[in-house]
Design an enzyme around this catalytic site. Structure first.
Site, PDB file in Angstrom:
ATOM      1  N   ASP A  34       0.842  -1.188   0.000  1.00  0.00           N
ATOM      2  CA  ASP A  34       0.000   0.000   0.000  1.00  0.00           C
ATOM      3  C   ASP A  34       0.880   1.241   0.000  1.00  0.00           C
ATOM      4  O   ASP A  34       1.759   1.386   0.849  1.00  0.00           O
ATOM      5  CB  ASP A  34      -0.920  -0.009   1.222  1.00  0.00           C
ATOM      6  CG  ASP A  34      -1.872   1.172   1.227  1.00  0.00           C
ATOM      7  OD1 ASP A  34      -1.618   2.127   1.993  1.00  0.00           O
ATOM      8  OD2 ASP A  34      -2.843   1.161   0.469  1.00  0.00           O
ATOM      9  N   THR A  46      -3.530   5.352  -3.761  1.00  0.00           N
ATOM     10  CA  THR A  46      -2.419   6.068  -3.130  1.00  0.00           C
ATOM     11  C   THR A  46      -1.116   5.912  -3.903  1.00  0.00           C
ATOM     12  O   THR A  46      -0.281   6.819  -3.880  1.00  0.00           O
ATOM     13  CB  THR A  46      -2.222   5.548  -1.695  1.00  0.00           C
ATOM     14  OG1 THR A  46      -2.045   4.119  -1.714  1.00  0.00           O
ATOM     15  CG2 THR A  46      -3.437   5.875  -0.842  1.00  0.00           C
ATOM     16  N   THR A  47      -0.935   4.804  -4.600  1.00  0.00           N
ATOM     17  CA  THR A  47       0.268   4.617  -5.416  1.00  0.00           C
ATOM     18  C   THR A  47       0.152   5.363  -6.740  1.00  0.00           C
ATOM     19  O   THR A  47       1.100   6.003  -7.196  1.00  0.00           O
ATOM     20  CB  THR A  47       0.512   3.121  -5.668  1.00  0.00           C
ATOM     21  OG1 THR A  47       0.581   2.434  -4.413  1.00  0.00           O
ATOM     22  CG2 THR A  47       1.805   2.911  -6.426  1.00  0.00           C
ATOM     23  N   ASP A 102      -9.246  -0.874   2.165  1.00  0.00           N
ATOM     24  CA  ASP A 102      -9.322  -0.418   0.768  1.00  0.00           C
ATOM     25  C   ASP A 102     -10.591  -0.929   0.096  1.00  0.00           C
ATOM     26  O   ASP A 102     -11.271  -0.195  -0.627  1.00  0.00           O
ATOM     27  CB  ASP A 102      -8.092  -0.877  -0.010  1.00  0.00           C
ATOM     28  CG  ASP A 102      -6.837  -0.132   0.406  1.00  0.00           C
ATOM     29  OD1 ASP A 102      -6.970   0.872   1.132  1.00  0.00           O
ATOM     30  OD2 ASP A 102      -5.737  -0.557   0.022  1.00  0.00           O
TER      31      ASP A 102
END
Length: 589
Positions: A122, A155-156, A441
């Protein structure tokens, strides 16, 4: 200029020393014909030039005085060096998590200063464990945290896209392009029926398939969807889904991941206060308290002077009478179960046990709120306020079980629970922590779809479709105006490119084929299969992403790049030392 000051005879009669220019006068004795005129002219120039006046050509080249605004210990950088440094800092952060994108993502193992271990892929979980000094790198980490708080996923992608935007766009062009961010991607979104369980499971599967839980996809998708459905609340047309408050995750090491489940109720890590109290109650009547069942003690130091032995006995009797009174207030409404956030004295336990009431003390405020929402009870701050409408009757079963070495209280089989508990089992704490992050998530994706039921194809398809639209728009413009659109179009291709790289396929060949595919009609849903590296129709594979996630990614990445690229000066302050040598506040002198 007066005659007396310019007359050479006056200067020679008073015996004045010749000026610096008079020493350079030539010898006129060799030329008697011109001697009187030139000699008079040279002497006039010598005497009329003041020794302290500088020539105009010297005064114009004098070095200007320097003004120091900052302390010499302060470090300052400006110009192109700052912009290059910001771009390199963003690139370093993005390279650290670039391999964490897609179903072939690699995991990172991080060691914190306390010796703990974090194993995750994550983006936000990785970056929050990294200690950085560069201000631009801190800003990149902050946008990952913002992405996680707002939509819980992407988020990446937001870090990778933000880095690529900074490398490909100039400052003025980026400012012009910023207005496109809120509307990007919306033209290819499709509505979804949130009542279709199979479709919702496909959406959650797309989010969890890139995580460690991909081996238990069916179990994880069911848990995430059921938990969100339980906490969903509609009131007067307003939909509220508060996962953080009312969907609690309890991690209990031991067992296997297949033993994890969603409880239609609440589980707390507490045991009964008295061994003779009941551990199993069906259809319990529940009372929730926010007060202690103990004798009130003085908040400050209290002294009591006793002159008679009967006075001490009277004080003890008053304490017992107070405890008996508050217990009678509780017994009056005939509950089966009492929860309180404060303590319960031994005498109160005795009275409650005689009335066949089970009591549990010192539960958390958040657990008390979840129990109230699950069973329909109301929290009372004083025992004399208790009435029948404060009693919760929505729970179907109360029981105390021992899992491992600890006792847990279960309030389950609730009729209409608006709060739930997710019980996770696993081999160790590190794996359980990663399972919790994956489930969070998945639940956030469900929440986003329920609040905004629009989907976009995954696998880099939406990025290529938007890139194509921007390139078409740039061709309709001339001059400098077309470059912002071209630059953003090239930057968006970093998502499918990264997916191709992480699964080991040929980047140039597959990306070129994907560009060619998107030139065809009705090919907006074609993207990269992150497992095989081939081109596939994302709608046929069932890989979807919520529109809210993509919109947040584009807005955050574009706005952050604008912010960082407009910085041309960095002044690093220092901490001032006081007389004792201690460090004071940060400031600029």
């Amino acid at each position: 200029m007066s005659k007396s000051n310019c007359n050479p005879a006056v200067g020679s009669r008073k015996g004045r020393a010749p000026s610096s220019l008079s020493s350079l006068a030539p010898n006129w004795s060799e030329q008697p014909s011109v001697r009187p005129v030139l000699a008079a002219h040279w002497s006039t120039l010598s005497l009329c030039s003041a020794p302290h006046v500088e020539p105009s050509f010297l005064s114009s080249h004098r070095e200007p005085s320097r003004l120091f605004l900052f302390d010499q210990n302060i470090k300052r950088e400006s110009g192109r060096k700052v912009q290059t440094g910001n771009i390199n800092a963003a690139k370093t952060i993005a390279d650290a998590i670039r391999t964490c994108l897609g179903p072939r993502a690699m995991m990172k193992m991080l060691l914190d200063p306390m010796g703990g271990i974090v194993m995750t892929n994550d983006g936000n979980a990785i970056l929050r464990e990294i200690q950085v000094q560069h201000p631009a790198a801190k800003s990149m980490i902050e946008i990952s945290r913002t992405q996680d708080e707002e939509v819980g996923d992407g988020t990446t992608s937001v870090i990778i896209l933000g880095k690529r935007n900074m490398r490909g766009i100039f400052i003025t062009q980026f400012i012009q392009q910023s207005s496109l961010a809120p509307t990007i991607g919306s033209f290819i979104s499709t509505p979804v029926d949130t009542s279709d369980r199979s479709m919702m499971l496909k959406i959650v599967h797309s989010a969890i398939n890139t995580k460690m839980l991909s081996r238990w996809t069916e179990l994880a998708c069911g848990i995430a969807l059921d938990a969100v459905r339980i906490v969903e609340l509609e009131d007067n047309g307003r939909k509220e889904i508060d996962i953080k408050k009312y969907a609690k995750v309890e991690k209990v090491p031991g067992g296997t991941i297949e033993d994890s489940r969603v409880l239609r109720g609440v589980m707390v890590n507490k045991d009964i206060t008295h061994p003779s109290m009941r551990r199993l109650i069906k259809d319990p009547r529940i009372v929730l308290l926010d007060c202690s069942l103990e004798y009130k003690k003085g908040e400050s130091q209290t002294d009591i002077e006793i002159s008679k032995e009967e006075d001490f006995a009277r004080i003890l009797h008053m304490e017992e009478e107070y405890i008996q009174q508050i217990c009678e207030d509780i017994i009056r409404i005939k509950p089966d179960l009492v929860f309180t956030e404060k303590g319960i004295s031994d005498l109160a336990q005795h009275y409650l046990m005689k009335a066949n009431i089970t009591a549990i003390r010192r539960i958390r405020k958040t657990d008390n709120n979840r129990i109230a929402r699950a069973c329909g009870a109301r929290i009372a701050s004083r025992t004399d306020e208790l009435r029948e409408d404060y009693v919760g009757t929505g729970a179907g079963l109360f029981e105390v079980k021992k899992i491992g070495d600890e006792y847990f209280t279960f309030i389950t089989e609730c009729k209409d629970p608006k709060a739930c508990t997710i019980l996770l089992r696993g081999p160790c704490k590190e794996i359980l922590a990663e399972v919790e992050r994956n489930l969070q998530d998945g639940m956030q994706v469900c929440r986003n779809v329920l609040l905004d039921p629009h989907l976009l194809p995954g696998g880099g398809a939406v990025e290529m479709a938007v890139s194509k639209r921007l390139m078409e728009r740039s061709r309709a413009l001339t001059g400098v105006e077309q470059w912002p659109y071209r630059a953003v179009a090239q930057a968006l291709e970093v998502i499918p490119r990264t997916l191709i790289q992480n699964c080991g396929a040929s980047t140039i060949r597959v990306l070129t084929s994907l560009r060619a595919k998107h030139t065809e009609d009705n090919a907006a849903s074609w993207g990269v299969d992150g497992t095989s590296g081939c081109l596939s129709d994302m709608s046929a594979l069932g890989i979807w992403e919520p529109l809210a996630v993509k919109a947040q990614i584009y807005k955050t990445a574009v706005e952050t790049a604008i912010l960082l690229l407009r910085i041309d000066d960095i002044v690093s302050g220092h901490k001032k030392k006081d007389k004792d040598g201690q460090m004071g506040g940060q400031g600029v002198e």
